[in-house]
Design an enzyme around this catalytic site. Structure first.
Site, short mmCIF file in Angstrom:
data_model
loop_
_atom_site.label_atom_id
_atom_site.label_comp_id
_atom_site.label_asym_id
_atom_site.label_seq_id
_atom_site.Cartn_x
_atom_site.Cartn_y
_atom_site.Cartn_z
CG ASN A 207 -0.36 9.76 -33.65
OD1 ASN A 207 -0.24 8.98 -34.58
ND2 ASN A 207 -0.65 9.38 -32.41
CG ASP A 277 3.42 10.33 -25.09
OD1 ASP A 277 3.30 9.12 -24.84
OD2 ASP A 277 4.32 10.78 -25.84
CE LYS A 287 -18.48 22.71 -33.52
NZ LYS A 287 -19.10 23.36 -34.66
CG PHE A 322 8.14 0.48 -32.70
CD1 PHE A 322 7.74 -0.81 -32.39
CD2 PHE A 322 8.55 0.74 -34.00
CE1 PHE A 322 7.74 -1.82 -33.34
CE2 PHE A 322 8.55 -0.25 -34.97
CZ PHE A 322 8.16 -1.53 -34.64
CE LYS A 336 11.21 7.00 -25.70
NZ LYS A 336 10.81 7.52 -26.98
CE LYS A 340 8.48 3.99 -22.57
NZ LYS A 340 7.26 4.41 -23.26
N1 CTP Z 1 3.74 3.70 -25.60
C1 CTP Z 1 2.80 3.06 -24.84
N2 CTP Z 1 1.90 3.77 -24.12
C2 CTP Z 1 1.91 5.11 -24.13
C3 CTP Z 1 2.89 5.79 -24.91
C4 CTP Z 1 3.79 5.04 -25.64
O1 CTP Z 1 2.78 1.82 -24.82
N3 CTP Z 1 1.01 5.79 -23.44
C5 CTP Z 1 4.71 2.87 -26.33
C6 CTP Z 1 4.68 3.00 -27.84
O2 CTP Z 1 3.79 2.07 -28.41
C7 CTP Z 1 6.13 2.70 -28.21
C8 CTP Z 1 6.92 3.21 -27.00
O3 CTP Z 1 5.97 3.31 -25.93
O4 CTP Z 1 6.35 1.32 -28.31
C9 CTP Z 1 7.64 4.51 -27.14
O5 CTP Z 1 6.81 5.54 -27.45
P1 CTP Z 1 7.38 7.02 -27.54
O6 CTP Z 1 6.23 7.94 -27.76
O7 CTP Z 1 8.54 7.11 -28.49
O8 CTP Z 1 8.00 7.18 -26.11
P2 CTP Z 1 7.46 7.71 -24.78
O9 CTP Z 1 7.72 6.71 -23.74
O10 CTP Z 1 6.06 8.16 -24.93
O11 CTP Z 1 8.45 8.92 -24.49
P3 CTP Z 1 8.62 10.34 -25.20
O12 CTP Z 1 7.37 10.60 -25.94
O13 CTP Z 1 8.86 11.24 -24.08
O14 CTP Z 1 9.82 10.14 -26.09
#
Ligand code: CTP
Length: 395
Positions: A207, A277, A287, A322, A336, A340
């Site tokens: 990303n 995610d 490959k 975040f 969140k 969390k």
């Molecule tokens: N995060 C994490 N582990 C993951 C995904 C995300 O610890 N596998 C943490 C990120 O570092 C950030 C927070 O979760 O602090 C939020 O990440 P975000 O991608 O905005 O939220 P998600 O919980 O993944 O939800 P969504 O993508 O559905 O908004």
């Protein structure tokens, strides 16, 4: 009041590098006054020193044009620190043995400020037992010795004795003086950057995260005196502060393993990484060939590091997450926070120009679990980092 440095230049060829050291201090907002020995002025000129430092050079103890203050005493107390660079065998010997017969040596004996000594000399001189004894004496007196490096020396040989580079000297002094102690003894973990999820040996899913926000948070926590562990995904950034221990990871699973093993021993955990995610369910060992048709990837969910740490959080631990949102920002960020079990959620909006990924600036809203809410201006990420840490500190 700005910070002040007294730079003592003694007579070695490395004196030319001290001119750059003046620039580094000035560039960082320090006021710099220079004292130089007569031999130093064989290598660098008073005009260059005064032009760069924008202050009068101190080199002659018996200058009738001087102000009525006893200058070596006034200057000894004027700075926040005294830096001797280069420090020749001669000035080290005089300082270690209490000899004061010129501007620099009198100033050194008179100062009560931290003194940084950056030796520079030929390898045989440096290794000589009397020089080593004098350096040991200076260490005992509390001087901070910036040990010389191995490298090419002006005498044509290679070996130990080359003065540390100006950047390294500047960093050591600046860190020492900027060191806060509010977070001294606290352990802080910060995650930063993207993660890369391997599809096959050549391709990955990543990303746009540069990692800068997380690195700024780590630097800021270290400046407050904390012992910082930075768990970083793939990024080209470097962590500068010596109190930052960096652990490099690549995938979400690797980041998860490192964070979980550290979590129990931390006081504050700040999860600024943009963790994937989803990850390919079956990464290919070879490959994947293009073939005739398109490719469908099966993705599985990665483990949520923030939520896992939130679940196991003890009393006294502070957890910061975040949230990067593109719609229903505030509502999602608050969700969140509770889902969390975080103490704070820092919301970045991709809708704000100049905020989010691949920018030097950011604009955030910090939500606290006590219902508090604070929106920042658009600022440099280092300023945002300071703001986030001060919010945690006040909590
Ligand atoms: N995060 C994490 N582990 C993951 C995904 C995300 O610890 N596998 C943490 C990120 O570092 C950030 C927070 O979760 O602090 C939020 O990440 P975000 O991608 O905005 O939220 P998600 O919980 O993944 O939800 P969504 O993508 O559905 O908004």
């Amino acid at each position: 009041m700005g910070r002040r440095i007294v730079l003592c230049i003694s007579g070695g060829i490395a004196a030319y590098k001290s001119l750059y050291l003046i620039r580094l201090f000035k560039g960082a907002g320090y006021d710099v006054k220079v004292a130089a020995t007569a031999n130093a002025l064989q290598f660098v000129t008073p005009l260059t020193i005064e032009t760069l430092s924008q202050n009068r050079l101190y080199c002659d103890m018996f200058d009738l044009n001087r102000t009525l203050d006893v200058e070596h005493i006034a200057l000894a107390e004027w700075g926040d620190a005294v830096v001797v660079a280069p420090a020749t065998a001669n000035i080290i010997g005089k300082y270690a043995n209490g000899i004061a017969n010129d501007a620099v040596s009198t100033l050194l004996l008179a100062t009560k400020r931290p003194v940084f000594v950056a030796p520079a000399m030929n390898t045989s001189m440096f290794e000589d037992s009397s020089v080593q004894r004098n350096i040991a004496t200076l260490k005992e007196k509390g001087c901070l010795i910036l040990s010389p490096e191995d490298g090419f020396l002006a005498c044509g040989t290679t070996g130990k004795g080359r003065m540390q580079e100006p950047e390294a000297i500047f960093r050591a002094v600046d860190e020492h003086l900027s060191q806060g102690n509010e977070w001294s003894g606290k352990r802080v973990m910060v995650t930063a950057g993207p993660t890369y999820e391997q599809i096959d040996p050549v391709r990955f899913i990543g990303n746009n995260s540069s990692g800068l926000m997380g690195f700024c948070l780590a630097e800021e926590a270290a400046r407050k005196g904390a012992d910082v562990t930075l768990v970083a995904g793939p990024t080209t950034l470097t962590a500068k502060h010596s109190k930052i221990k960096r652990i490099d990871v690549r995938s979400a699973q690797e980041m998860y393993e490192q964070c979980i093993s550290l979590a129990g021993s931390q006081d504050i955990m700040i999860m600024a990484a943009a963790v994937a995610d989803f990850t390919p369910a079956n990464p290919a060992d070879e490959k994947i060939k293009k073939g005739e048709s398109g490719l469908t990837l099966e993705l599985t969910k990665t483990k949520d590091i923030l939520a896992t740490i939130g679940k196991g959080k003890r009393d006294g631990q502070t957890l910061v997450g975040f949230a990067l949102e593109t719609q229903n920002e505030v509502e999602n960020a608050k969700k969140k926070l509770h889902a969390k079990n975080a103490d704070f959620i820092v919301l970045n909006s991709l809708r704000t120009k100049g905020a989010g990924f691949q920018t030097k600036t950011n604009q955030v809203t910090i939500f606290g679990k006590d219902g508090s809410e604070f929106s920042s201006e658009l600022m440099d990420k280092s300023e945002i980092a300071a703001l986030i840490l001060n919010t945690i500190h006040a909590y």
